[in-house]
Design a protein around this motif. Structure first.
Motif, PDB file in Angstrom:
ATOM      1  N   GLN A 105     -21.135  -7.012 -25.718  1.00 10.48           N
ATOM      2  CA  GLN A 105     -20.075  -7.424 -24.790  1.00 10.48           C
ATOM      3  C   GLN A 105     -19.878  -6.363 -23.716  1.00 10.48           C
ATOM      4  N   ARG A 106     -19.904  -5.097 -24.105  1.00 10.25           N
ATOM      5  CA  ARG A 106     -19.756  -4.020 -23.124  1.00 10.25           C
ATOM      6  C   ARG A 106     -20.923  -4.024 -22.131  1.00 10.25           C
ATOM      7  N   ALA A 107     -22.134  -4.285 -22.630  1.00  7.39           N
ATOM      8  CA  ALA A 107     -23.300  -4.353 -21.735  1.00  7.39           C
ATOM      9  C   ALA A 107     -23.160  -5.524 -20.762  1.00  7.39           C
ATOM     10  N   ARG A 170     -14.073 -12.786 -20.606  1.00  6.62           N
ATOM     11  CA  ARG A 170     -12.858 -12.960 -21.428  1.00  6.62           C
ATOM     12  C   ARG A 170     -13.172 -13.712 -22.722  1.00  6.62           C
ATOM     13  N   ASP A 171     -14.013 -14.728 -22.620  1.00  3.61           N
ATOM     14  CA  ASP A 171     -14.363 -15.506 -23.811  1.00  3.61           C
ATOM     15  C   ASP A 171     -15.055 -14.641 -24.859  1.00  3.61           C
ATOM     16  N   HIS A 172     -15.957 -13.784 -24.419  1.00  2.00           N
ATOM     17  CA  HIS A 172     -16.654 -12.906 -25.369  1.00  2.00           C
ATOM     18  C   HIS A 172     -15.657 -12.007 -26.112  1.00  2.00           C
ATOM     19  N   GLU A 174     -12.496 -12.568 -26.622  1.00  6.41           N
ATOM     20  CA  GLU A 174     -11.686 -13.384 -27.522  1.00  6.41           C
ATOM     21  C   GLU A 174     -12.481 -13.841 -28.737  1.00  6.41           C
ATOM     22  N   MET A 175     -13.758 -14.097 -28.577  1.00  7.08           N
ATOM     23  CA  MET A 175     -14.601 -14.473 -29.714  1.00  7.08           C
ATOM     24  C   MET A 175     -14.672 -13.345 -30.741  1.00  7.08           C
ATOM     25  N   ILE A 176     -14.824 -12.131 -30.244  1.00 10.71           N
ATOM     26  CA  ILE A 176     -14.871 -10.984 -31.152  1.00 10.71           C
ATOM     27  C   ILE A 176     -13.544 -10.827 -31.884  1.00 10.71           C
ATOM     28  N   LYS A 177     -12.437 -11.021 -31.180  1.00 10.39           N
ATOM     29  CA  LYS A 177     -11.119 -10.946 -31.813  1.00 10.39           C
ATOM     30  C   LYS A 177     -10.971 -12.010 -32.899  1.00 10.39           C
ATOM     31  N   ALA A 178     -11.457 -13.222 -32.610  1.00  8.69           N
ATOM     32  CA  ALA A 178     -11.368 -14.298 -33.591  1.00  8.69           C
ATOM     33  C   ALA A 178     -12.217 -13.988 -34.820  1.00  8.69           C
ATOM     34  N   LEU A 179     -13.390 -13.418 -34.598  1.00  3.10           N
ATOM     35  CA  LEU A 179     -14.247 -13.038 -35.719  1.00  3.10           C
ATOM     36  C   LEU A 179     -13.594 -11.947 -36.564  1.00  3.10           C
ATOM     37  N   ARG A 180     -13.037 -10.952 -35.901  1.00  2.00           N
ATOM     38  CA  ARG A 180     -12.428  -9.843 -36.625  1.00  2.00           C
ATOM     39  C   ARG A 180     -11.246 -10.319 -37.479  1.00  2.00           C
ATOM     40  N   ALA A 181     -10.491 -11.277 -36.949  1.00  2.00           N
ATOM     41  CA  ALA A 181      -9.303 -11.766 -37.660  1.00  2.00           C
ATOM     42  C   ALA A 181      -9.599 -12.976 -38.542  1.00  2.00           C
ATOM     43  N   SER A 182     -10.891 -13.378 -38.610  1.00  2.72           N
ATOM     44  CA  SER A 182     -11.288 -14.558 -39.406  1.00  2.72           C
ATOM     45  C   SER A 182     -10.520 -15.807 -38.997  1.00  2.72           C
ATOM     46  N   LEU A 187     -12.214 -19.588 -32.985  1.00  4.28           N
ATOM     47  CA  LEU A 187     -13.628 -19.396 -32.665  1.00  4.28           C
ATOM     48  C   LEU A 187     -14.266 -20.718 -32.252  1.00  4.28           C
ATOM     49  N   ILE A 188     -13.957 -21.777 -32.956  1.00  2.00           N
ATOM     50  CA  ILE A 188     -14.507 -23.092 -32.617  1.00  2.00           C
ATOM     51  C   ILE A 188     -14.022 -23.536 -31.236  1.00  2.00           C
ATOM     52  N   GLY A 189     -12.744 -23.349 -30.964  1.00  2.77           N
ATOM     53  CA  GLY A 189     -12.215 -23.713 -29.652  1.00  2.77           C
ATOM     54  C   GLY A 189     -12.869 -22.931 -28.530  1.00  2.77           C
ATOM     55  N   LEU A 190     -13.066 -21.646 -28.743  1.00  2.00           N
ATOM     56  CA  LEU A 190     -13.716 -20.802 -27.741  1.00  2.00           C
ATOM     57  C   LEU A 190     -15.173 -21.213 -27.540  1.00  2.00           C
TER      58      LEU A 190
END
Length: 217
Positions: A105-107, A170-172, A174-182, A187-190
């Motif tokens: 994501q940073r790259a 932004r989506d990337h 948020e996806m990582i946040k969703a993964l981290r928080a299970s 994640l499906i919505g994103l």
């Protein structure tokens, strides 16, 4: 050499240097890459297998143009496959996998800031490959990859919009946040939302260039 030619042509298409329906003249490619027709034909064959190039009788190879109907059909299937991957992905996600996604994501973010569109393409590609690999289903992962390759030619149209690039960034995150928080529903919505800008941008450009009735319905 054939692999190098294929990769270079893929990058030309992704960056908008080669446009839908543009001819790929074998002799021109031989001159560009200082090689013989055998290497060029093998490269074009590989791109044809991926769905990026089409061969037209008596005309040779062209950059394949997808009609709006074809794009919509591909993205309907892509959405269901990628949502399936998000649905079966096991939680919790390992810290090492989250770290890989954060690095990618940073790259991706840095490439956006640097206006490095090739870097944006590859960072985005590797981010999603890493994300969907977490589902652990080899057949599903391969199917997602194959459909992704078919639409390489439309990536330029989405990446040409700064707004779309910022949304992807932004989506990337948020996806990582969703993964981290299970948070599977998030994640499906994103995953569904993330796919929308590319086909919409391509179809608008297609209709401006070829018209809505040119095999586009």
């Amino acid at each position: 050499m054939a692999d190098q030619i294929a990769t270079s042509l893929e990058e030309d298409i992704v960056l908008g240097r080669r446009h839908p329906r543009e001819r790929l003249v074998e002799q021109d490619l031989c001159d560009r890459f200082n090689t013989h027709r055998g290497d060029v034909r093998l490269a074009l064959f590989e791109l044809e297998k991926k769905g990026i190039v089409a061969r037209i009788p008596n005309r040779g190879a062209i950059v394949r143009d997808l009609t709006p109907k074809e794009v919509n059909e591909i993205y309907v299937v892509r959405e269901e496959l990628e949502v399936m991957a998000a649905r079966i992905l096991p939680f919790p996600v390992a810290a090492s996998d989250l770290a890989k996604l954060e690095d990618l994501q940073r790259a991706h973010s840095a490439a956006i800031d640097d206006d490095d569109m090739l870097g944006v393409f590859y960072a985005n590609l590797h981010f999603h490959q890493t994300l969907f690999a977490l589902c652990g289903n080899a057949c599903l992962i391969e199917s997602i990859s194959q459909l992704e390759q078919k639409v390489y030619g439309i990536r330029f149209y989405a990446n040409a919009s700064r707004e779309a690039l910022e949304r992807a960034r932004r989506d990337h995150i948020e996806m990582i946040k969703a993964l981290r928080a299970s948070r599977r529903d998030d994640l499906i919505g994103l995953t569904r939302r993330h796919l929308k800008p590319s086909p919409e941008a391509y179809i608008r450009a297609y209709e401006r260039r070829f018209g809505v009735d040119d095999q586009g319905r």
